[in-house]
Each structure stands twice: as structure tokens, then as C-alpha cells.
Design an enzyme around this catalytic site. Structure first.
Site, PDB file in Angstrom:
ATOM      1  N   ARG A  58       0.795  -1.236   0.139  1.00  0.00           N
ATOM      2  CA  ARG A  58       0.100   0.121  -0.157  1.00  0.00           C
ATOM      3  C   ARG A  58       0.860   1.344   0.118  1.00  0.00           C
ATOM      4  O   ARG A  58       2.026   1.250   0.531  1.00  0.00           O
ATOM      5  CB  ARG A  58      -0.934  -0.032   1.217  1.00  0.00           C
ATOM      6  CG  ARG A  58      -2.029  -0.981   1.050  1.00  0.00           C
ATOM      7  CD  ARG A  58      -3.122  -0.458   0.179  1.00  0.00           C
ATOM      8  NE  ARG A  58      -4.267  -1.336   0.273  1.00  0.00           N
ATOM      9  CZ  ARG A  58      -4.394  -2.363  -0.751  1.00  0.00           C
ATOM     10  NH1 ARG A  58      -3.496  -2.819  -1.386  1.00  0.00           N
ATOM     11  NH2 ARG A  58      -5.477  -3.293  -0.366  1.00  0.00           N
ATOM     12  N   GLU A  91      -4.047   7.006  -4.849  1.00  0.00           N
ATOM     13  CA  GLU A  91      -4.419   6.535  -5.924  1.00  0.00           C
ATOM     14  C   GLU A  91      -5.868   7.131  -6.594  1.00  0.00           C
ATOM     15  O   GLU A  91      -6.596   7.104  -5.907  1.00  0.00           O
ATOM     16  CB  GLU A  91      -4.502   5.135  -6.021  1.00  0.00           C
ATOM     17  CG  GLU A  91      -2.951   4.456  -5.617  1.00  0.00           C
ATOM     18  CD  GLU A  91      -3.026   2.995  -5.370  1.00  0.00           C
ATOM     19  OE1 GLU A  91      -4.222   2.296  -5.756  1.00  0.00           O
ATOM     20  OE2 GLU A  91      -2.158   2.442  -5.014  1.00  0.00           O
ATOM     21  N   HIS A 107      -1.349  -0.121  -9.865  1.00  0.00           N
ATOM     22  CA  HIS A 107      -1.960  -1.034  -8.993  1.00  0.00           C
ATOM     23  C   HIS A 107      -2.680  -2.283  -9.542  1.00  0.00           C
ATOM     24  O   HIS A 107      -3.876  -2.272  -9.512  1.00  0.00           O
ATOM     25  CB  HIS A 107      -2.939  -0.452  -8.054  1.00  0.00           C
ATOM     26  CG  HIS A 107      -3.288  -1.237  -6.900  1.00  0.00           C
ATOM     27  ND1 HIS A 107      -3.784  -0.488  -5.559  1.00  0.00           N
ATOM     28  CD2 HIS A 107      -3.269  -2.476  -6.615  1.00  0.00           C
ATOM     29  CE1 HIS A 107      -4.068  -1.283  -4.791  1.00  0.00           C
ATOM     30  NE2 HIS A 107      -3.863  -2.585  -5.277  1.00  0.00           N
TER      31      HIS A 107
END
Ligand code: 8YV
Length: 320
Positions: free
Chosen positions: A239, A268, A286
Site C-alpha cells: 500500500r 491513487e 496497482h
């Protein structure tokens, strides 16, 4: 129990876009409700929030503090993804609301992504690809030499299922594995380091595989990044919150860190402009678990948890 007070489709809430296959099943089979966007959300929750009994969300958009407060009769949270840091776990736990995730099925793909980033960042494959496409090679120049990836000392930060799968793969590259996690693991032969900084100081590449959430926020701070050093690299498939992103950017800009491979970011899908300008970083959107096979498996686990809860109020893969 379920026969006494069955959960109906309109009592299931889809939070966020989730995976298209999950969204289609929720819509077609369950006729689940969909949480509206920010503009209409408060009014919708005012009217329907008290009727919602199960929320289905993703690792990216969870059931956060504010939303959870507006769902007073929520009985379960079903999360698509292994990470659930976007959900207010403390509040859910306190209210006795069980939460499930999708462990195991994505371990291989996320570990493969880490290895892809590891090789790409050290050997500068994406930068070299840009070099070819720009015609620079054809113009007679040679691409600068990169860093050897095999046989390095690698520190794994967070030796859970994914961290271990990354270590297994790196062993095939002749790497020496070290690790730090909250507690030393039984039956693990790799050297344990008591802090992220000690791990970074003892190794050449730091791979972040720790779970997100309040406990790990900013764990890779300026001090840890400094310990990775000017010849060192950081890879992150966990993360964005685990790394102090401004400190990482500064170190890359100043050359006190050689490079970074990042699949995740603090905010994000925003990627800081400073990172986009650097050739020493590899940036991915991601996509750690993003294969057809793994997303199908994650869908099956997510829907399996939902069906199980509707049937007998149990989750197949509960977090607690
Ligand atoms: C998913 C992830 O992309 O599982 C996780 O925690 O980060 C990824 O596999 C994400 O959860 C889907 O929203």
C-alpha cells in the site's frame, strides 16, 4: 436464522465500482443497491442507509468511518481483495460486524508483480524499452549499464503469505533473504531484523509487502529510506501508505536512493508528477492481482462469502 429474517437484494449495498464480474453478479442475481457518487450520497443514505445489512466493497474503496456510521444495521462487510485498509476495521470490530477478504488466491500474482518490478527496476528494462522506442539505440547510442538483480541481499518488509511467495521466487535468483515483521516467524530460517531500519541497513533492496492500515502507515520513513542508501532500491506492492511518499521522492531526486518500483501510491490513482519525471522509477497502476485467472478466483471468493452469509450468517474467509 436466515429463514427467520432473510436478507433481500435491496439490503445488499455495493460500495464503489468493484470488479466488473462482481458488479454484474450483484446486479443481475441479487439486484443489490449501488451506493451513489458523492453528490447524491448523503441524501441516499438518509433514506436507505438503515435498510442496508451487507456491504460489498473493494480493497481500494472500502466502508470508511463516515459510511459505516450511516449504516446502523450493517451485519457484514464482504471485501474484494486481500487488503482491507480502506475499511474502518476498528469500528466494524467494535460493532461486531464481521469482515471477509480474498486471501491466498492472489498471492502468486502479487508476488509475480513484485518480481517483475524487482527485475525491471534494477535492470532498468522499462527505461531501456523507452530508449529503443525513442530511436535512441538506432541513432547509435548504447543504453547505460544497470544493476545486477541475481544474488542480491533483499529485505522483505512483512513476511506474510505474499512476502513469503516473493522470498520463494527470489531464492530462485540466488538472493539472500532477510525480513522484518511485527514478530519473528517460527520455522523461518531467514535472518530477522527488529526494525524496518535495521532491515534496510542490512540489505540492498527493500521489498514492501506489509499490510496497509494505521499500524504500518509511514513505516518506511526518511530514516529507513536513508538506510536503503544511494545504491539501494525500494519495491512496493503493498500500500502507498506504508511509505512516506514525499521522503521517497526527495531521496530519488537527490540520488540518496538509486531507484524504486511502485505498484501502489498514497493517493491513487494520482501519481505525483515528480515521480513521472524520474527515469529511475518503474510505475504501475496497482495491477498486482490483475490477471484474468486471479480476478476470477477473487470474484468466486467474494461471491462465496456473500452467499454463505446470506445462507447461514457465516463468512468463508473472515478476518476476525
Ligand atoms: C486489488 C489489492 O486490486 O487485494 C488487494 O488488497 O490491492 C488488489 O488485489 C484491489 O483490492 C481491488 O480493488
Amino acid at each position: 436464522m436466515s429463514n427467520e429474517n432473510p436478507i433481500t437484494g435491496d439490503q445488499i449495498l455495493r460500495v464503489g465500482p468493484v470488479n466488473p464480474a462482481v458488479a454484474a453478479i450483484l446486479n443481475d442475481e441479487f439486484q443489490a443497491a449501488v451506493l451513489p457518487g458523492a453528490d447524491d450520497r448523503d441524501a441516499w443514505l438518509e433514506e436507505h442507509g438503515a435498510g442496508i445489512r451487507v456491504a460489498v466493497c473493494s480493497g481500494k474503496i472500502g466502508v470508511d468511518t463516515k459510511l459505516l456510521e450511516k449504516l446502523p444495521y450493517l451485519e457484514a462487510i464482504v471485501n474484494f481483495g486481500v487488503g482491507y485498509d480502506a475499511t474502518d476495521v476498528a469500528q466494524a470490530k467494535e460493532r461486531g460486524i464481521p469482515l471477509s477478504n480474498t486471501p491466498d488466491v492472489l498471492t502468486d500474482c502479487v508476488a509475480d508483480t513484485a518480481l517483475g518490478l524487482y527485475l525491471d527496476t534494477l535492470r532498468r528494462l522499462s527505461a531501456a524499452e523507452r530508449f529503443v522506442r525513442a530511436g535512441t539505440w538506432a541513432s547509435g547510442q548504447n543504453f547505460p549499464l544497470a544493476t545486477k538483480a541475481s544474488g542480491r541481499k533483499v529485505g522483505i518488509l512483512g513476511l506474510g503469505r505474499i512476502g513469503q511467495a516473493i522470498a520463494d521466487r527470489l531464492e530462485g535468483f540466488g538472493c539472500e533473504i532477510h525480513y522484518h515483521s511485527r514478530n519473528p516467524k517460527q520455522d523461518v530460517q531467514y535472518p530477522y531484523h527488529a526494525s524496518a531500519r535495521d532491515l534496510a541497513a542490512a540489505t540492498e533492496v527493500l521489498i514492501v509487502a506489509a499490510a496497509g492500515g494505521p499500524d504500518s502507515a509511514g513505516l518506511v520513513n526518511a530514516d529507513v529510506i536513508e538506510a536503503v542508501g544511494p545504491e539501494g532500491f525500494i519495491i512496493n506492492i503493498a500500500r502507498g501508505s506504508v511509505i512516506d511518499e514525499p521522503a521517497l521522492i526527495r531521496a530519488l531526486q537527490e540520488g540518496t536512493l538509486a531507484g524504486a518500483g511502485l505498484d501502489v501510491f498514497a493517493n491513487e490513482p494520482e501519481v505525483p508528477a515528480e515521480l513521472l519525471e524520474l527515469d529511475s522509477v518503474v510505475l504501475l497502476p496497482h495491477l498486482g492481482s490483475g490477471t484474468v485467472e486471479t480476478r476470477a478466483d477473487m470474484t468466486a471468493v467474494t461471491i462465496g462469502n456473500l452467499r454463505s452469509f446470506l445462507k447461514d450468517r457465516t463468512l468463508l474467509t473472515p478476518i476476525y
